[in-house]
Design a protein around this motif. Structure first.
Motif, PDB file in Angstrom:
ATOM      1  N   PHE A 159       1.978  10.267  -3.183  1.00 20.69           N
ATOM      2  CA  PHE A 159       1.527  10.518  -1.818  1.00 20.69           C
ATOM      3  C   PHE A 159       2.590  10.015  -0.836  1.00 20.69           C
ATOM      4  O   PHE A 159       3.420   9.175  -1.178  1.00 20.69           O
ATOM      5  CB  PHE A 159       0.205   9.802  -1.528  1.00 20.69           C
ATOM      6  N   THR A 160       2.532  10.524   0.385  1.00 23.06           N
ATOM      7  CA  THR A 160       3.414  10.016   1.425  1.00 23.06           C
ATOM      8  C   THR A 160       2.719   8.867   2.150  1.00 23.06           C
ATOM      9  O   THR A 160       1.491   8.705   2.056  1.00 23.06           O
ATOM     10  CB  THR A 160       3.770  11.109   2.438  1.00 23.06           C
ATOM     11  N   ALA A 161       3.479   8.096   2.894  1.00 16.18           N
ATOM     12  CA  ALA A 161       2.923   6.939   3.596  1.00 16.18           C
ATOM     13  C   ALA A 161       1.910   7.340   4.661  1.00 16.18           C
ATOM     14  O   ALA A 161       1.017   6.563   5.011  1.00 16.18           O
ATOM     15  CB  ALA A 161       4.047   6.121   4.213  1.00 16.18           C
ATOM     16  N   LYS A 205       0.832  -1.198   0.000  1.00 20.49           N
ATOM     17  CA  LYS A 205       0.000   0.000   0.000  1.00 20.49           C
ATOM     18  C   LYS A 205       0.874   1.258   0.000  1.00 20.49           C
ATOM     19  O   LYS A 205       0.634   2.200  -0.750  1.00 20.49           O
ATOM     20  CB  LYS A 205      -0.924  -0.003   1.220  1.00 20.49           C
ATOM     21  N   ASN A 206       1.907   1.270   0.843  1.00 15.26           N
ATOM     22  CA  ASN A 206       2.792   2.436   0.902  1.00 15.26           C
ATOM     23  C   ASN A 206       3.555   2.613  -0.407  1.00 15.26           C
ATOM     24  O   ASN A 206       3.801   3.748  -0.852  1.00 15.26           O
ATOM     25  CB  ASN A 206       3.767   2.295   2.065  1.00 15.26           C
ATOM     26  N   GLN A 225      -0.135  10.039   4.499  1.00 13.97           N
ATOM     27  CA  GLN A 225      -1.328  10.696   3.953  1.00 13.97           C
ATOM     28  C   GLN A 225      -2.469   9.698   3.795  1.00 13.97           C
ATOM     29  O   GLN A 225      -2.254   8.544   3.404  1.00 13.97           O
ATOM     30  CB  GLN A 225      -1.013  11.336   2.595  1.00 13.97           C
ATOM     31  N   ARG A 226      -3.674  10.164   4.097  1.00 13.10           N
ATOM     32  CA  ARG A 226      -4.855   9.331   3.941  1.00 13.10           C
ATOM     33  C   ARG A 226      -5.535   9.668   2.614  1.00 13.10           C
ATOM     34  O   ARG A 226      -5.624  10.835   2.237  1.00 13.10           O
ATOM     35  CB  ARG A 226      -5.829   9.533   5.096  1.00 13.10           C
ATOM     36  N   ILE A 227      -6.030   8.652   1.939  1.00 17.02           N
ATOM     37  CA  ILE A 227      -6.675   8.822   0.643  1.00 17.02           C
ATOM     38  C   ILE A 227      -8.121   8.346   0.756  1.00 17.02           C
ATOM     39  O   ILE A 227      -8.384   7.244   1.242  1.00 17.02           O
ATOM     40  CB  ILE A 227      -5.943   8.016  -0.458  1.00 17.02           C
ATOM     41  N   LYS A 240       1.184   4.209  -2.801  1.00 18.71           N
ATOM     42  CA  LYS A 240       1.035   5.628  -2.467  1.00 18.71           C
ATOM     43  C   LYS A 240       2.208   6.441  -3.018  1.00 18.71           C
ATOM     44  O   LYS A 240       2.033   7.509  -3.609  1.00 18.71           O
ATOM     45  CB  LYS A 240       0.944   5.809  -0.948  1.00 18.71           C
ATOM     46  N   GLU A 241       3.414   5.916  -2.799  1.00 18.37           N
ATOM     47  CA  GLU A 241       4.611   6.626  -3.271  1.00 18.37           C
ATOM     48  C   GLU A 241       4.597   6.749  -4.794  1.00 18.37           C
ATOM     49  O   GLU A 241       4.957   7.799  -5.345  1.00 18.37           O
ATOM     50  CB  GLU A 241       5.860   5.872  -2.816  1.00 18.37           C
TER      51      GLU A 241
END
Length: 217
Positions: free
Chosen positions: A194-196, A185-186, A198-200, A189-190
């Motif tokens: 997005f950063t680890a 998942k991280n 941050q919520r999406i 995101k990257e």
């Protein structure tokens, strides 16, 4: 050859949800499949009904009070009369109401799938006053009522005079949609910038006022 008519208020409904049904019907033997619904595909990012044999553009309106529905009813009645269908499968509140009325003397087997009744435990009183009497009155006009949740199924069995069945939701492909490990998942995101930490938030639905995406935001 059997002839089947699929109806809904909007063509996008058929395009998004009914391809598996059409494929299943074709596997059963020689069948010709038509669709009757309002043509909104141009605003739906390339949705297509190329998987059916014929499409009728019928001016349904989502609002049950729209005068467009009078024209839609007359047109649909003519389509059903001239089409001599073996099976008619109707969907969505307005499409379901007008189709059941138009198909009364057609001789076709009529199925109605309720994709969640507007009246339910906790629903506004106006929903009960408007939609419940209509569905109860029209239930005998279909040979089979298909529900997709237990509450609708139990209420229809108790209160409606027709053959009621239950199918558990519309389902998802578990090969495409499944939980992933935190590390994956991280990494995703990257990849998306997005950063680890941050919520999406993903909100899936039509951009219509009644979907109320403003509340989610």
């Amino acid at each position: 050859m059997r002839k089947v008519l699929l109806t809904a208020t909007m063509q996008s409904h058929i395009a998004q949800f009914h391809r598996p049904l059409v494929e299943m019907l074709r596997q059963q033997g020689d069948v010709e499949i038509h669709v009757a619904a309002y043509d909104n595909l141009a605003e739906k990012n390339g949705l297509s009904l190329a998987f059916v044999d014929r499409v009728f553009s019928v001016p349904f309106a989502r609002s049950p009070f729209s005068l467009r529905n009078r024209k839609a009813y007359r047109q649909l009645k003519r389509i059903i009369r001239e089409g001599e269908y073996d099976v008619i499968h109707c969907n969505t509140p307005v499409g379901g109401v007008l189709t059941r009325l138009a198909a009364r003397k057609s001789g076709a087997k009529v199925l109605y799938t309720a994709h969640g009744f507007h009246f339910y435990n906790g629903a506004p009183k106006r929903n009960w006053l408007l939609y419940y009497p209509v569905e109860k009155w029209l239930a005998p006009l279909c040979d089979r009522l298909i529900t997709i949740n237990r509450e609708d199924y139990q209420r229809a069995c108790r209160a409606f005079t027709t053959d009621v069945r239950h199918i558990h939701g519309v389902g998802v492909d578990e090969q495409r949609f499944y939980p992933v490990p935190l590390e994956q998942k991280n990494a995703l995101k990257e990849k998306l910038g997005f950063t680890a930490t941050q919520r999406i938030l993903l909100c899936v639905g039509e951009l219509l006022p009644n979907k109320n995406q403003t509340m989610a935001l």
